[in-house]
Structure formats: structure tokens, C-alpha cells
Design a protein around this motif. Structure first.
Motif, mmCIF file in Angstrom:
data_model
loop_
_atom_site.group_PDB
_atom_site.id
_atom_site.type_symbol
_atom_site.label_atom_id
_atom_site.label_comp_id
_atom_site.label_asym_id
_atom_site.label_seq_id
_atom_site.Cartn_x
_atom_site.Cartn_y
_atom_site.Cartn_z
ATOM 1 N N GLU A 138 0.846 -1.183 0.000
ATOM 2 C CA GLU A 138 0.000 0.000 0.000
ATOM 3 C C GLU A 138 0.893 1.249 0.000
ATOM 4 O OE1 GLU A 138 -2.748 -0.149 3.257
ATOM 5 O OE2 GLU A 138 -4.128 -1.468 2.148
ATOM 6 N N VAL A 139 0.427 2.295 -0.664
ATOM 7 C CA VAL A 139 1.189 3.551 -0.759
ATOM 8 C C VAL A 139 0.289 4.699 -0.307
ATOM 9 C CG1 VAL A 139 2.593 5.025 -2.246
ATOM 10 C CG2 VAL A 139 2.456 2.568 -2.723
ATOM 11 N N PRO A 140 0.231 4.975 0.997
ATOM 12 C CA PRO A 140 -0.623 6.054 1.492
ATOM 13 C C PRO A 140 -0.145 7.420 0.996
ATOM 14 C CG PRO A 140 0.078 4.582 3.274
ATOM 15 C CD PRO A 140 0.926 4.263 2.084
ATOM 16 N N ASN A 141 -1.040 8.395 1.056
ATOM 17 C CA ASN A 141 -0.696 9.766 0.672
ATOM 18 C C ASN A 141 -0.370 10.635 1.875
ATOM 19 O OD1 ASN A 141 -1.075 9.538 -2.213
ATOM 20 N ND2 ASN A 141 -3.227 9.206 -1.744
ATOM 21 N N TYR A 142 -0.076 9.987 2.988
ATOM 22 C CA TYR A 142 0.384 10.680 4.191
ATOM 23 C C TYR A 142 1.297 9.723 4.944
ATOM 24 C CZ TYR A 142 -2.814 7.697 6.769
ATOM 25 O OH TYR A 142 -3.434 6.594 7.309
ATOM 26 N N GLY A 143 2.253 10.268 5.693
ATOM 27 C CA GLY A 143 3.139 9.395 6.460
ATOM 28 C C GLY A 143 4.472 10.045 6.779
ATOM 29 N N ARG A 144 5.322 9.277 7.408
ATOM 30 C CA ARG A 144 6.622 9.774 7.858
ATOM 31 C C ARG A 144 7.743 9.253 6.972
ATOM 32 N NH1 ARG A 144 8.368 7.810 12.309
ATOM 33 N NH2 ARG A 144 6.825 6.150 12.585
ATOM 34 N N LYS A 145 8.720 10.103 6.743
ATOM 35 C CA LYS A 145 9.907 9.681 5.997
ATOM 36 C C LYS A 145 10.575 8.501 6.689
ATOM 37 C CE LYS A 145 11.267 14.201 4.097
ATOM 38 N NZ LYS A 145 12.354 15.214 4.087
ATOM 39 N N GLY A 146 11.174 7.627 5.887
ATOM 40 C CA GLY A 146 11.959 6.535 6.443
ATOM 41 C C GLY A 146 11.150 5.398 7.011
ATOM 42 N N THR A 147 9.833 5.396 6.775
ATOM 43 C CA THR A 147 8.986 4.314 7.280
ATOM 44 C C THR A 147 8.395 3.533 6.104
ATOM 45 O OG1 THR A 147 6.992 5.692 7.350
ATOM 46 C CG2 THR A 147 8.389 5.675 9.312
ATOM 47 N N GLY A 148 7.874 2.361 6.409
ATOM 48 C CA GLY A 148 7.212 1.563 5.379
ATOM 49 C C GLY A 148 8.179 0.666 4.635
ATOM 50 N N PRO A 149 7.649 -0.097 3.678
ATOM 51 C CA PRO A 149 8.473 -1.054 2.928
ATOM 52 C C PRO A 149 9.594 -0.377 2.147
ATOM 53 C CG PRO A 149 6.145 -1.549 2.646
ATOM 54 C CD PRO A 149 6.217 -0.236 3.348
ATOM 55 N N LEU A 150 10.692 -1.107 1.997
ATOM 56 C CA LEU A 150 11.836 -0.642 1.225
ATOM 57 C C LEU A 150 11.496 -0.673 -0.265
ATOM 58 C CD1 LEU A 150 14.917 0.123 1.564
ATOM 59 C CD2 LEU A 150 15.385 -2.293 1.063
ATOM 60 N N LEU A 151 11.914 0.368 -0.982
ATOM 61 C CA LEU A 151 11.707 0.436 -2.425
ATOM 62 C C LEU A 151 12.877 -0.247 -3.124
ATOM 63 C CD1 LEU A 151 10.501 4.139 -2.548
ATOM 64 C CD2 LEU A 151 9.083 2.082 -2.744
ATOM 65 N N ARG A 152 12.560 -1.213 -4.015
ATOM 66 C CA ARG A 152 13.588 -2.047 -4.632
ATOM 67 C C ARG A 152 13.385 -2.111 -6.139
ATOM 68 N NH1 ARG A 152 12.847 -7.665 -1.850
ATOM 69 N NH2 ARG A 152 14.713 -8.136 -3.072
ATOM 70 N N ASN A 153 14.467 -2.390 -6.846
ATOM 71 C CA ASN A 153 14.357 -2.607 -8.287
ATOM 72 C C ASN A 153 13.362 -3.726 -8.580
ATOM 73 O OD1 ASN A 153 16.196 -0.746 -9.628
ATOM 74 N ND2 ASN A 153 17.858 -1.851 -8.611
ATOM 75 N N GLY A 154 12.556 -3.524 -9.616
ATOM 76 C CA GLY A 154 11.545 -4.494 -10.001
ATOM 77 C C GLY A 154 10.170 -4.210 -9.435
ATOM 78 N N MET A 155 10.078 -3.253 -8.497
ATOM 79 C CA MET A 155 8.771 -2.893 -7.950
ATOM 80 C C MET A 155 8.004 -2.028 -8.945
ATOM 81 S SD MET A 155 9.600 -2.127 -3.908
ATOM 82 C CE MET A 155 7.933 -1.612 -3.531
ATOM 83 N N CYS A 156 6.699 -2.258 -9.027
ATOM 84 C CA CYS A 156 5.792 -1.406 -9.788
ATOM 85 C C CYS A 156 4.700 -0.935 -8.832
ATOM 86 C CB CYS A 156 5.155 -2.156 -10.950
ATOM 87 S SG CYS A 156 6.304 -2.590 -12.265
#
Length: 260
Positions: A179-197
């Protein structure tokens, strides 16, 4: 589980995103006062089918249209209908196409004729917030960096972010992790990796952030009935770069001076 795409799968994602972009361009050509949202839905469906794709929203958990129609205070998931667009309306068009097993997702909020300048500024800010979110979408950053970029940009301009719906991963299914919320804190949530869409899609309100859901189980409106805007791109992380797979070029070529 976050599904990382192979180079071959990313090519299929790109093809789906190109087709949905072309379908949205065809819709853009028809938007004008007096045109029904059913007519827009038919145009999109015909364009998708002609391109070898499948309208992925049509029939999804019972949804009755190819397009999600978002007129004025509708935030997301409105039904196509016999409603004829009126001078001064705004209409968000959100849709997904499936092509060769992969999905492309995008949204654009259109002004219909002359629109209140305050509402046009809302549209422009929401579109700008989308690109702020995309700029924050980088390999080895986190989903919260995208969320925070969108939130801080919009809230600093006096707008509010809808919290009940969010962006998402996309691929063989129109909704995947994360999930990609439109609010939140920097440095939190899943890591962004090559191959993600992922589909990044700010939903921004002129008034309160609070929403209400209609009895149809789909249509979501702002509780205070003030306008809401929605823009969306599907993006991929490839070779440490962020690639926007959908494009507004077809839409904006059709709109000319009327583009947001």
C-alpha cells in the motif's frame, strides 16, 4: 508479499500502461459540457478492446463500469451514468487495463469548460503532488518517503489528504502489495527495490479530509461536499531509476490549452 517484476514482465507492464494512456487520451477528446459519463465509459472500453486489452475495472467485485467517474465532490469509484457533464464541473477519470496478463492504472482530473480558479488550483496542486511523490520514489528509499512528500506539499498549501484510500503495488493484479498512502513519515514503510511497480495516486480535498461512502458500496464523496482531485501514474523501479510507465501526453495533446 511484494512481487518484483523481471525485465520481460516490465515490458508487458509498459505495454499495458501505454494502452491505458491511449484510452485516457480518447476520453479526453470527448470531455465537454453535455457529454454523459456513460459515453466516456464506452469510448474507453472500445479503445481498450481495440488495443487487445481487457477493461480490468469492469466487473471487478461487481463494479459496473470501465471507468471510475469522480465528478466534483466524488473522491473515487463513482459509477458511469446518464449524468451529463456541466460547465464548471471537474471529473476525475480513473481506470485500469489488463493486457497480456499485466495491468496499467492511471487517473486524471479534467476541468469541464470554465472552472472556478480555486478549484483549478486544487487540480494543479494535486497533479504537482503526484510528481513530488514520484520524485521521492527511489531505490533504497521507503514508501513513507513518497507518502510524506505528497502530504507535506499539499498540506503546506492548505489542502487535505484522503486517508481511507491509497496507492498500491500493481502487476498481474490491479492491487498488489505494498500500500502507498498519501500521508506518512519519511523513512517508514516497505523498502523500495528494483523491479517494484506501484501506482502513486494523491487524492486531495479542497475542504475537510473526511469522506463518506454511498449505499452502493463504491462511491466515495467528501463529507462536506467540497471538490476533490485525483491524479495517478503507474511507475516502475528499474536499474536504480524511477520510470513512469503511464503518460499524460495523449490526454494533454487532446486538451491543448485546457490541460491542468
Amino acid at each position: 508479499m511484494i512481487y518484483l517484476k523481471t525485465p520481460e514482465e516490465l515490458e508487458k507492464m509498459q505495454a499495458a500502461c501505454t494502452l491505458v494512456s491511449k484510452a485516457m487520451g480518447a476520453v479526453a477528446q470527448a470531455i465537454a459540457p453535455g457529454v454523459t459519463t456513460h459515453k466516456l465509459d464506452s469510448i474507453a472500453r472500445e479503445t481498450m478492446l481495440a488495443g487487445g486489452g481487457r477493461p480490468a475495472c469492469l466487473g471487478y467485485q461487481g463494479f459496473p463500469g470501465t471507468l471510475c467517474i469522480e465528478v466534483n465532490e466524488v473522491v473515487v469509484h463513482g459509477f458511469p451514468s446518464n449524468y451529463a457533464l456541466r460547465e464548471g464541473d471537474i471529473v476525475g477519470i480513473d481506470t485500469v487495463v489488463e493486457l497480456d496478463g499485466f495491468c496499467g492504472d492511471m487517473c486524471y482530473t479534467f476541468p469541464v469548460g470554465e472552472v472556478d480558479p480555486k478549484v483549478m488550483t486544487l487540480l494543479k496542486t494535486t497533479k504537482e503532488a503526484l510528481y513530488r511523490g514520484i520524485a521521492a520514489c527511489k531505490v533504497d528509499k521507503r514508501v513513507g518517503d513518497i507518502s510524506n512528500a505528497i502530504q507535506t506539499y499539499c498540506e503546506s498549501r492548505g489542502y487535505t489528504l484522503v486517508r481511507e484510500m491509497c496507492g498500491h503495488g500493481i502487476g498481474k493484479s490491479m492491487h498488489e502489495d505494498p500500500e502507498v498512502p498519501n500521508y506518512g513519515r519519511k523513512g517508514t514503510g516497505p523498502l523500495l527495490r528494483n523491479g517494484m511497480c506501484i501506482a502513486i495516486e494523491p487524492m486531495v480535498n479542497l475542504g475537510s479530509r473526511h469522506v463518506t461512502f454511498e449505499k452502493d458500496g463504491w462511491t466515495c464523496r467528501t463529507r462536506d461536499r467540497k471538490p476533490s482531485a485525483h491524479f495517478e501514474h503507474t511507475v516502475a523501479l528499474v536499474n536504480d531509476e524511477t520510470r513512469i510507465l503511464t503518460t499524460f501526453n495523449y490526454i494533454e495533446a487532446a486538451l491543448g490549452d485546457r490541460k491542468v
